[in-house]
Design a protein around this motif. Sequence first.
Motif, PDB file in Angstrom:
ATOM      1  N   LYS A 298       1.168  -3.809   3.012  1.00  0.00           N
ATOM      2  CA  LYS A 298       2.256  -4.399   2.239  1.00  0.00           C
ATOM      3  C   LYS A 298       2.243  -5.933   2.299  1.00  0.00           C
ATOM      4  CE  LYS A 298       4.687  -0.394   1.343  1.00  0.00           C
ATOM      5  NZ  LYS A 298       4.247   0.616   2.241  1.00  0.00           N
TER       6      LYS A 298
ATOM      7  N   ASP B   4       7.426  -0.191   6.028  1.00  0.00           N
ATOM      8  CA  ASP B   4       6.564  -1.366   6.092  1.00  0.00           C
ATOM      9  C   ASP B   4       6.863  -2.447   5.058  1.00  0.00           C
ATOM     10  OD1 ASP B   4       5.111  -0.497   8.299  1.00  0.00           O
ATOM     11  OD2 ASP B   4       3.848   0.767   7.043  1.00  0.00           O
TER      12      ASP B   4
ATOM     13  N   GLY C   9       2.929   7.199  -1.064  1.00  0.00           N
ATOM     14  CA  GLY C   9       4.350   7.455  -0.902  1.00  0.00           C
ATOM     15  C   GLY C   9       5.050   7.195  -2.222  1.00  0.00           C
ATOM     16  N   ASN C  10       5.174   5.907  -2.539  1.00  0.00           N
ATOM     17  CA  ASN C  10       5.790   5.514  -3.801  1.00  0.00           C
ATOM     18  C   ASN C  10       4.744   5.325  -4.903  1.00  0.00           C
ATOM     19  OD1 ASN C  10       8.292   5.236  -4.894  1.00  0.00           O
ATOM     20  ND2 ASN C  10       8.550   3.094  -4.330  1.00  0.00           N
ATOM     21  N   PHE C  11       3.495   5.455  -4.555  1.00  0.00           N
ATOM     22  CA  PHE C  11       2.355   5.433  -5.481  1.00  0.00           C
ATOM     23  C   PHE C  11       2.052   4.073  -6.107  1.00  0.00           C
ATOM     24  CE2 PHE C  11       0.488   9.639  -5.739  1.00  0.00           C
ATOM     25  CZ  PHE C  11       1.376  10.361  -4.958  1.00  0.00           C
TER      26      PHE C  11
ATOM     27  N   THR D  19      -3.655   1.953   6.038  1.00  0.00           N
ATOM     28  CA  THR D  19      -2.555   1.159   5.504  1.00  0.00           C
ATOM     29  C   THR D  19      -1.685   0.507   6.571  1.00  0.00           C
ATOM     30  OG1 THR D  19      -1.514   3.316   5.198  1.00  0.00           O
ATOM     31  CG2 THR D  19      -2.380   2.237   3.243  1.00  0.00           C
TER      32      THR D  19
END
Length: 425
Positions: free
Chosen positions: A105, A134, A246-248, A374
């Motif tokens: 992130k 994150d 997750g949120n793509f 990640t």
Amino acid sequence: MELYNLKKNQQRVNFSQAVKLGLGDNQGLFFPTSVPVLNDIDGLLNQDFVSRSVTILDAWLGEELGSDNVETMVRNAFNFPLAVSSVNAQTYALELTHGPTLAFKDFGARFMAQCLNLLCKNEKATILTATSGDTGAAVAHAFFGLDNIDVAVLYPKGKISVLQEKLFCTLGGNIHTYAVNGSFDDCQQLVKDSFDDLELKTAIRLNSANSINISRLLAQICYFFEAVAKVPVAKRDNLVISVPSGNFGDLTAGLLAKAMGLPVKRFVAATNENDTVPRYLESGLWQPQPTIATRANAMDVSAPNNWPRIEELIKVQGWDKSLVTGVKVTEDQMSQGLKDLYAQGYLCEPHGAIAAFALNNELTDDETGIFLCTAHPAKFQESVEDILAIELTLPQPLADVADKTILSQEINADFSQLRQQLMAI
Ligand SMILES: *Cc1c(COP(=O)(O)O)cnc(C)c1O
């Protein structure tokens, strides 16, 4: 750069407007009218990460923001390393875990901070973001100490790791953190409700730093090129990239990289037990279930916000649906994946282990696989130590915050309560 609103196609904005607005009318996502295609990909892959990233982002933004600005922003944002490690003869790990908050992130959040800094000179703004762990840290660090910008972060109370929480809830100053009694999806809904409240939006000049913000997605395109660049040329023909999702947002960026010309054969969308997308790809039915808490908590998302962008991209590029395979990885499989990696001499953490496990199941003999790491293993110290029965030492950014006090306010998943807090910042 021109973008349109996926829920209201006649709403057209440029990049600057899209960055500042975050979401369009009717909570629609902005999507680029066209994707710049790069020529001489081989030459590009020979460049170093930062120079190549300047070229990639200049293709999107140079005309609107000026090439000199783009170059400065990229150099300021990407001032930390990334790495590609060989795990075995067929598999590579793209490590996005060496930034200031030890998760991928950092790339998007730091570039977004550069964009807002350029676009909002001397205007006050409040950045409101929901985090599954994150994003909050990355955004808080990227904006900490800026005079004109306040940051408000919502996170599900008790559902992120203690060290994740310490990284961003101990800063104070212009960083305001709220522990919400609810799930990440509840937090995302509170953000959407805030953007729907025009009075609030104008009063505090609301901006979002979620992965719905286009500036973050564009920044993330760059490291997919780095992944391919570090794979030996002889192995680049049948590349498969596995993205822990997750949120793509990350997968959206990977697909945008392919649309720009990056040679990737296919993608694996690896999820934890929150498997809305794998079920959707199988059945064609979009049926989010209540969010399940897992050890890969940054992926505990049952209603992924970025999915409509992926559908649109597949449609406008005319890609076959088989380009993206959805794989659900259970907690037991994740543990197995983490142990398998460790047995091969590679230390990972739950999110990366999910991507590795899914890749391992998918990869055929003639393919080469890359999975995304990640987050840094130490960010998930408890899970990693527990599953692998080892002890980790904390890297500096975590050691620095381990003993600090958490400054968050606790709120319910109730918009009127949040509204009151935000108005008082
Ligand atoms: C945010 C996050 C993910 C999921 O990324 P999306 O872009 O939301 O799909 C995966 N792993 C980690 C460690 C994250 O922080």
